[in-house]
Scaffold this active site. Structure first.
Site, PDB file in Angstrom:
ATOM      1  N   MET B 113       0.859  -1.226  -0.154  1.00  0.00           N
ATOM      2  CA  MET B 113       0.043   0.014  -0.001  1.00  0.00           C
ATOM      3  C   MET B 113       0.827   1.159  -0.063  1.00  0.00           C
ATOM      4  O   MET B 113       1.764   1.392  -0.767  1.00  0.00           O
ATOM      5  CB  MET B 113      -0.982  -0.115   1.267  1.00  0.00           C
ATOM      6  CG  MET B 113      -1.890  -1.426   0.977  1.00  0.00           C
ATOM      7  SD  MET B 113      -3.129  -1.000  -0.130  1.00  0.00           S
ATOM      8  CE  MET B 113      -4.222  -2.597   0.033  1.00  0.00           C
ATOM      9  N   SER B 114       0.525   2.177   0.949  1.00  0.00           N
ATOM     10  CA  SER B 114       1.146   3.502   0.972  1.00  0.00           C
ATOM     11  C   SER B 114       2.932   3.508   1.165  1.00  0.00           C
ATOM     12  O   SER B 114       3.467   4.412   1.548  1.00  0.00           O
ATOM     13  CB  SER B 114       0.722   4.553   1.530  1.00  0.00           C
ATOM     14  OG  SER B 114      -0.687   4.885   1.042  1.00  0.00           O
ATOM     15  N   VAL B 115       3.300   2.290   1.897  1.00  0.00           N
ATOM     16  CA  VAL B 115       4.767   2.099   2.126  1.00  0.00           C
ATOM     17  C   VAL B 115       5.274   2.450   0.664  1.00  0.00           C
ATOM     18  O   VAL B 115       6.436   2.941   0.774  1.00  0.00           O
ATOM     19  CB  VAL B 115       4.945   0.924   2.728  1.00  0.00           C
ATOM     20  CG1 VAL B 115       6.313   0.502   2.603  1.00  0.00           C
ATOM     21  CG2 VAL B 115       4.278   0.753   3.993  1.00  0.00           C
ATOM     22  N   LYS B 117       4.970   4.655  -1.489  1.00  0.00           N
ATOM     23  CA  LYS B 117       5.325   6.293  -1.608  1.00  0.00           C
ATOM     24  C   LYS B 117       6.709   6.482  -0.939  1.00  0.00           C
ATOM     25  O   LYS B 117       7.430   7.381  -1.385  1.00  0.00           O
ATOM     26  CB  LYS B 117       4.193   7.044  -0.690  1.00  0.00           C
ATOM     27  CG  LYS B 117       2.596   6.901  -1.107  1.00  0.00           C
ATOM     28  CD  LYS B 117       1.821   7.843  -0.349  1.00  0.00           C
ATOM     29  CE  LYS B 117       0.418   7.993  -0.955  1.00  0.00           C
ATOM     30  NZ  LYS B 117      -0.353   6.915  -0.769  1.00  0.00           N
ATOM     31  N   TYR B 220      -2.280  14.792   3.350  1.00  0.00           N
ATOM     32  CA  TYR B 220      -1.708  13.576   2.651  1.00  0.00           C
ATOM     33  C   TYR B 220      -2.828  13.347   1.399  1.00  0.00           C
ATOM     34  O   TYR B 220      -3.874  13.025   1.755  1.00  0.00           O
ATOM     35  CB  TYR B 220      -2.007  12.523   3.806  1.00  0.00           C
ATOM     36  CG  TYR B 220      -1.679  11.115   3.452  1.00  0.00           C
ATOM     37  CD1 TYR B 220      -0.031  10.801   3.247  1.00  0.00           C
ATOM     38  CD2 TYR B 220      -2.640  10.222   3.211  1.00  0.00           C
ATOM     39  CE1 TYR B 220       0.077   9.591   2.934  1.00  0.00           C
ATOM     40  CE2 TYR B 220      -2.077   8.858   2.751  1.00  0.00           C
ATOM     41  CZ  TYR B 220      -0.906   8.708   2.692  1.00  0.00           C
ATOM     42  OH  TYR B 220      -0.524   7.596   2.068  1.00  0.00           O
TER      43      TYR B 220
END
Lengths: 395, 395
Positions: B113-115, B117, B220
């Site tokens: 997921m947003s890891v 980013k 965010y």
């Protein structure tokens, strides 16, 4: 497909079928996972088994006369003539030749097309050797859902050797051939709007009707491999991705994970969905050449390799259908030349191959994206090239 | 999704959205490649860099008081309470704890997921450090196609720190939030019949409108990461899969290839599409803890790590929006605790995390499939657990 984003005339999409048209195939055959869902074949997490390098610069000049021609061609010329994406040649276990083209890189994976079948045939023969599959049992013993299909009363052996009587055409040049219904069902090909046909490989398998009798001549029909895949999943309780990883990929010391294309419920495309690195294909071939041993282990029983290498019933091989393969036979989903070198091969459309020449102690792994699917379009430039290379290496 | 084929009530398909519903997510988060197209992040073909093991049996009993509660909970209880699919803890570079659940195996990959980013932010900061990106330049210098969007006059630095003024809601609980239009455009989510919206991530990016001014508070919004991804592709001329492989994956001695989900023209989902092995996430964290050094090499400049670890502007962090993160800040797409241990973290919905505690010499990598997307649902059972574990390991 290059650019950020690729320009409109360079976009390769699954939905419009552009990934299956030449020259787009030179990209898509090396990037299939970008088009459709896939599943992993893990290499495990240890160090790769080394493939020692002993590159030779004399092989590009090896020449041969293509089948049906008078003028010689060199190995280097054949590389281009066959739209080769990559080729690795092992001699006595060492890399003597390695070359890439198109969109393939050493650290990439290429679709192996029907070379996949030989992996399934090998797994099936292993399970027979272990007593986990009875080659004389009917398919319906393992997969009751296939009882009313053509496969219901076919034996595992008949499926392994593709000696089944099926109403199923493999003619890639006929848009109405059942191969296209089969691959659309499995999501390998896009479906037309309003498509109402089978949604998965296994739904399609249940619709296949009998035509003629089982046990007759070899008839090359991809659907046998998917029926075998279902049998193997049932007999082992594992997905094929896991089974291939556990039995072969993780034990061979592969450099890279491989992957299968899967249908909408996760069934691997047994007929042609394996994508792998070129050197890993060579490792598999080298294991076969060494009677199932590689990386310090007996990976598959020697008896299985021997059964494949000695070939199937030559009289069951309908010569007229395979003009470039005189005297060949088919066994456990491998093509066996029965030639003076005892060579045998895994073969896939557009020029994919693993070619094992036991006498010359040579293994060739090749990926390609020939514009024409059928191998008779590239066999004239490849089978005699392999023999010429073998003889050269034996000098 | 188990069975051959899986029974109808157990089938997880992309098209009907079942892969995004709990409890199906416990399978799909570990098998995303079976649902949608992906691209490779190659580990290269060498031997993996070792992660020495020094497993401890005293960590399961470490206890802490969850945020907002009175009753203590143990590390082992938190594993279950957070629907953890896998967690690895490194202390001084050695694995002291490793546990898997759900459908994740050590040799599998889980969506981060947003890891994701934080990997893009790190790549972006590396390119700034190398002078290949000017952090004060506007996005439109690199991607002229974004000139008329909200990103046109945002600087690279504002995008890296998500201090852009965008009309874009990230509220996962609001079905009309722009995050859903964004992910549908990129093919991450299925599209309704007759869908006429943007067909790719980049088409969507061009539709994003400005709201407020750039350079204000941190807000965010996932779309910043995809804008950064486009900038990075343009600045390097490489796909992100290749770049991440060349710069990080192949140099860190990863055990496994990673993969990105891609849209219909091959653009990686920068906001959340990286899938990787758990121990490889830990390797990345350990490299950060070691000022960018790992596997005998300086992988990323120490100055980049230091810039991340010291955090962003705390006054720009809108505390009310992040009640579980008091005193934190955001820098280069990393979450920085500014706590007594100087911990910082990559964070993804449903509980994905890489957590680096420099003072305790501890790195935690975690994958999970919590039924609720927002991390405030799992932070109460994880952030104090990390601190308790850190203090225990420091004894």
């Amino acid at each position: 497909m290059e650019g950020s984003p690729p320009p409109a005339d360079k976009v390769i999409r699954f939905a419009d079928g552009s990934g299956y048209k030449f020259p787009q195939t030179r990209w898509s055959f090396s990037n299939f996972r970008q088009l459709i869902p896939t599943t992993q074949v893990s290499r495990g997490m240890g160090a790769p088994a080394p493939l020692p390098r002993a590159l030779r610069n004399d092989l590009d000049a090896v020449s041969f006369v293509p089948l049906g021609k008078d003028t010689p061609m060199t190995w280097a010329q054949a590389f281009d003539a066959n739209y080769t994406d990559g080729v690795v040649v092992l001699h006595k276990g060492r890399i003597v030749y390695e070359r890439y083209a198109g969109a393939l890189r050493p650290e990439g994976q290429h679709i192996s097309m029907s070379v996949t079948k030989s992996f399934f045939g090998t797994l099936g023969a292993m399970l027979v050797a272990e007593g986990k599959l009875d080659e004389n049992a009917q398919v319906s013993r393992y997969v009751p859902e296939l009882k009313d299909s053509a496969f219901g009363d076919a034996t595992i052996r008949q499926v392994l050797d593709m000696r089944t009587g099926l109403k199923y055409s493999e003619n890639y040049l006929d848009p109405n051939a059942e191969i296209w219904q089969h691959t659309r069902a499995g999501g390998v090909l896009p479906r037309p709007p309003g498509y109402q046909g089978p949604q998965t490989f296994y739904e399609f398998l249940q619709t296949v009707k009998k035509e003629g009798e089982h046990g007759g001549s070899f008839a090359y029909k991809t659907v046998n491999s998917d029926a075998l895949g279902w049998v193997i999943r049932r007999a082992t309780g594992q997905s094929i991705g896991q089974l291939l990883s556990d039995r072969i990929w993780s034990r061979l010391g592969m450099e890279q994970d491989a992957y299968f294309t899967v249908d909408s419920v996760g069934n691997e495309f047994a007929g042609g969905g394996l994508n792998a690195g070129l050197r890993d294909m060579a490792r598999f071939g080298e294991m076969m050449r060494n009677q199932g041993k590689f990386n310090g282990q007996q990976i598959i029983p020697a008896s299985v390799v021997q059964d494949i290498a000695k070939g199937g019933d030559k009289s069951a091989f309908p010569q007229a259908s395979f003009p470039t393969l005189p005297g060949w036979s088919y066994r456990n989903m491998w093509w066996v030349s029965n030639n003076e070198h005892g060579a045998y091969s895994a073969r896939g459309i557009h020029g994919q191959a693993i070619y094992i020449d036991p006498k010359a102690e040579m293994v060739i792994a090749r990926f390609a994206s020939h514009p024409m699917p059928n191998n008779p379009f590239n066999d004239p430039n490849s089978l005699p090239a392999y023999m010429a290379l073998a003889k050269h290496l034996m000098k």
